[in-house]
Design a protein around this motif. Structure first.
Motif, PDB file in Angstrom:
ATOM      1  N   CYS A   1       0.837  -1.210   0.000  1.00  0.00           N
ATOM      2  CA  CYS A   1       0.000   0.000   0.000  1.00  0.00           C
ATOM      3  C   CYS A   1       0.869   1.257   0.000  1.00  0.00           C
ATOM      4  CB  CYS A   1      -0.905   0.009   1.226  1.00  0.00           C
ATOM      5  SG  CYS A   1      -2.235  -1.214   1.186  1.00  0.00           S
ATOM      6  N   ILE A   2       1.868   1.288   0.861  1.00  0.00           N
ATOM      7  CA  ILE A   2       2.739   2.469   0.936  1.00  0.00           C
ATOM      8  C   ILE A   2       3.407   2.717  -0.410  1.00  0.00           C
ATOM      9  CG2 ILE A   2       4.861   3.381   1.966  1.00  0.00           C
ATOM     10  CD1 ILE A   2       4.041   2.060   4.588  1.00  0.00           C
ATOM     11  N   ARG A   3       3.872   1.647  -1.055  1.00  0.00           N
ATOM     12  CA  ARG A   3       4.526   1.800  -2.361  1.00  0.00           C
ATOM     13  C   ARG A   3       3.555   2.303  -3.419  1.00  0.00           C
ATOM     14  NH1 ARG A   3       7.200  -2.620  -0.136  1.00  0.00           N
ATOM     15  NH2 ARG A   3       5.690  -4.142  -0.922  1.00  0.00           N
ATOM     16  N   GLU A   4       2.312   1.800  -3.387  1.00  0.00           N
ATOM     17  CA  GLU A   4       1.326   2.229  -4.381  1.00  0.00           C
ATOM     18  C   GLU A   4       0.880   3.670  -4.130  1.00  0.00           C
ATOM     19  OE1 GLU A   4      -1.353   1.921  -7.679  1.00  0.00           O
ATOM     20  OE2 GLU A   4       0.547   1.000  -7.081  1.00  0.00           O
ATOM     21  N   PHE A   5       0.678   4.019  -2.877  1.00  0.00           N
ATOM     22  CA  PHE A   5       0.290   5.402  -2.562  1.00  0.00           C
ATOM     23  C   PHE A   5       1.380   6.367  -3.013  1.00  0.00           C
ATOM     24  CE2 PHE A   5      -2.283   3.771   1.369  1.00  0.00           C
ATOM     25  CZ  PHE A   5      -3.193   3.176   0.511  1.00  0.00           C
ATOM     26  N   HIS A   6       2.631   5.997  -2.767  1.00  0.00           N
ATOM     27  CA  HIS A   6       3.754   6.833  -3.194  1.00  0.00           C
ATOM     28  C   HIS A   6       3.799   6.946  -4.721  1.00  0.00           C
ATOM     29  CE1 HIS A   6       8.055   7.171  -4.488  1.00  0.00           C
ATOM     30  NE2 HIS A   6       7.996   8.207  -3.676  1.00  0.00           N
ATOM     31  N   ARG A   7       3.576   5.831  -5.397  1.00  0.00           N
ATOM     32  CA  ARG A   7       3.633   5.835  -6.861  1.00  0.00           C
ATOM     33  C   ARG A   7       2.550   6.738  -7.454  1.00  0.00           C
ATOM     34  NH1 ARG A   7       1.303   4.044 -11.228  1.00  0.00           N
ATOM     35  NH2 ARG A   7      -0.446   3.123 -10.057  1.00  0.00           N
ATOM     36  N   VAL A   8       1.319   6.608  -6.958  1.00  0.00           N
ATOM     37  CA  VAL A   8       0.206   7.391  -7.513  1.00  0.00           C
ATOM     38  C   VAL A   8       0.385   8.873  -7.216  1.00  0.00           C
ATOM     39  CG1 VAL A   8      -2.282   7.804  -7.385  1.00  0.00           C
ATOM     40  CG2 VAL A   8      -1.407   5.455  -7.452  1.00  0.00           C
ATOM     41  N   LEU A   9       0.796   9.194  -6.001  1.00  0.00           N
ATOM     42  CA  LEU A   9       0.952  10.600  -5.612  1.00  0.00           C
ATOM     43  C   LEU A   9       2.225  11.221  -6.174  1.00  0.00           C
ATOM     44  CD1 LEU A   9      -0.176  10.403  -1.878  1.00  0.00           C
ATOM     45  CD2 LEU A   9      -1.492  11.309  -3.809  1.00  0.00           C
ATOM     46  N   GLY A  10       3.224  10.390  -6.445  1.00  0.00           N
ATOM     47  CA  GLY A  10       4.485  10.907  -6.968  1.00  0.00           C
ATOM     48  C   GLY A  10       5.373  11.530  -5.922  1.00  0.00           C
ATOM     49  N   ARG A  11       5.061  11.325  -4.658  1.00  0.00           N
ATOM     50  CA  ARG A  11       5.872  11.857  -3.561  1.00  0.00           C
ATOM     51  C   ARG A  11       5.552  11.111  -2.282  1.00  0.00           C
ATOM     52  NH1 ARG A  11       3.333  16.105  -0.403  1.00  0.00           N
ATOM     53  NH2 ARG A  11       1.098  16.215  -0.870  1.00  0.00           N
ATOM     54  N   MET A  12       6.384  11.283  -1.264  1.00  0.00           N
ATOM     55  CA  MET A  12       6.158  10.650   0.028  1.00  0.00           C
ATOM     56  C   MET A  12       5.817  11.720   1.060  1.00  0.00           C
ATOM     57  SD  MET A  12       5.793   8.352   2.204  1.00  0.00           S
ATOM     58  CE  MET A  12       6.097   6.890   1.222  1.00  0.00           C
ATOM     59  N   PRO A  13       4.526  11.907   1.378  1.00  0.00           N
ATOM     60  CA  PRO A  13       4.132  12.963   2.323  1.00  0.00           C
ATOM     61  C   PRO A  13       4.324  12.597   3.794  1.00  0.00           C
ATOM     62  CG  PRO A  13       2.197  11.825   1.502  1.00  0.00           C
ATOM     63  CD  PRO A  13       3.371  11.240   0.764  1.00  0.00           C
ATOM     64  N   LEU A  14       4.428  11.305   4.119  1.00  0.00           N
ATOM     65  CA  LEU A  14       4.525  10.916   5.526  1.00  0.00           C
ATOM     66  C   LEU A  14       5.730  11.575   6.197  1.00  0.00           C
ATOM     67  CD1 LEU A  14       3.691   7.087   5.429  1.00  0.00           C
ATOM     68  CD2 LEU A  14       2.163   8.981   6.026  1.00  0.00           C
ATOM     69  N   LYS A  15       5.504  12.067   7.415  1.00  0.00           N
ATOM     70  CA  LYS A  15       6.558  12.730   8.188  1.00  0.00           C
ATOM     71  C   LYS A  15       6.753  12.001   9.516  1.00  0.00           C
ATOM     72  CE  LYS A  15       6.921  15.996   5.151  1.00  0.00           C
ATOM     73  NZ  LYS A  15       8.125  16.089   4.292  1.00  0.00           N
TER      74      LYS A  15
END
Length: 347
Positions: A291-305
């Motif tokens: 899920c984390i990889r797919e969310f990152h792929r679709v959004l094009g960035r990693m927002p988690l802090k």
């Protein structure tokens, strides 16, 4: 004279009777969710919602957990910080008659009204749908096998009121970058976190709309992936919030947080409650990494802090002292002048 006194009280009794008749029922019958939850016209005006209380949203699916769910809902209803409780029943196979009979015979409110909303599907996204019944600025999203004691609930809500843009919760997890495989993974760190679980989280009600109705085509794709995986709605909500505020969540220490779904439980009779949980799948951690990889792929960035540390009610010496023939924490037998104040203690 007795007759005169009784006659003088009749208007008051009549007015009190009308008042109690006008009060909303503490236990509401089964209700369907709103037909168009993303229509802003159906939602309360921001100026009319309360900031001194929160709404509890408990997701329910397993019939074997119903007695536990109802007990948890009743417990939360006694808290002065709780405006109302919505039980979101998402199992379409449960007969309405069965559900209604169980609720009528086992559900009790001790203050805040309790409603049961029958969801139209078993989608995990449904637990974040906006609802016109939510009349507070904050909501607590909960699982049906986790119970927070009233004092800890009050404390967590107090912390949220000083961090209203952030998610506040008790159960931390983290994303990380696996350098050897050059990919994102789902994990647990001892000293930092970027995700709090929907086992129990408090967040701004506006985020329900952002999750369910905003984000355009990308969010539709991400919600679709949650349905495909039957997992990760909590991770996606953390993505949504972190993407808006560029901050991580807040972790609160819960001294009396009961998690019946935790595999470390050893009490007899709790095995059935644990076995129905999604986190008991053998590939649970891998799926959440996907899920984390797919969310990152679709959004094009990693927002988690990442966040570091947790909020605790008080800080004291943790050395052991002898008291009554037993070893206890030394601060249990001394009184500190500023006991009870909120402090920050690092993990």
């Amino acid at each position: 004279m007795t007759n005169n006194k009784n006659s003088n009280h009749k208007p008051l009794i009549f007015l009190l009777s009308i008042f109690f008749l006008l009060l909303p029922p503490l236990i509401s019958p089964l209700r369907p969710p709103p037909k168009n939850p993303c229509d802003p016209k159906t939602l309360p005006h921001p100026l009319t919602v309360r900031s001194d209380q929160l709404t509890i949203l408990i997701n329910g699916f397993s019939e074997s957990r119903l007695p536990l769910l109802l007990s948890i809902a009743s417990s939360y209803s006694s808290s002065p910080s709780v405006s109302s409780i919505l039980i979101l029943w998402s199992n379409p196979k449960t007969l309405s008659k069965t559900l209604k009979q169980t609720l009528e015979s086992n559900l009790t409110s001790f203050g805040a009204p309790i409603s049961v909303l029958r969801q139209t599907s078993d989608s995990l996204n449904s637990r974040f749908l906006p609802n016109p019944s939510i009349l507070t600025r904050a909501v607590a999203i909960c699982d049906d096998d986790v119970q927070i004691d009233p004092k800890t609930l009050e404390f967590a809500f107090k912390i949220w009121k000083t961090n209203t843009d952030r998610i506040v919760g008790f159960f931390p997890r983290s994303h990380d970058l696996d350098l050897s495989h050059k990919t994102w993974i789902y994990t647990v760190h001892p000293d930092k976190f970027s995700i709090v679980l929907t086992k129990f989280m408090i967040l701004k009600t506006d985020y329900l709309y952002d999750y369910s109705c905003g984000g355009g085509e990308k969010m539709r794709d991400l919600r679709g992936f949650v349905d495909e995986m039957r997992n990760c709605e909590d991770i996606l909500m953390n993505f949504v919030v972190a993407g808006k505020i560029d901050l991580g969540p807040v972790l609160v220490e819960g001294k009396n947080v009961r998690d019946w779904g935790d595999v470390r439980n050893e009490e007899e009779g709790e095995e059935e409650v644990r076995e129905v949980g999604l986190s008991k799948r053998e590939d649970h951690r891998k799926r959440r990494g996907d899920c984390i990889r797919e969310f990152h792929r679709v959004l094009g960035r990693m927002p988690l802090k990442y966040s570091y540390g947790k909020v605790v009610e008080s800080v004291g010496e943790q050395g052991l002292c002898k008291k009554g023939g037993k070893l206890v924490f030394c601060d249990e037998q001394i009184k500190v002048g500023d006991e009870g104040k909120t402090r920050i203690k690092t993990l």
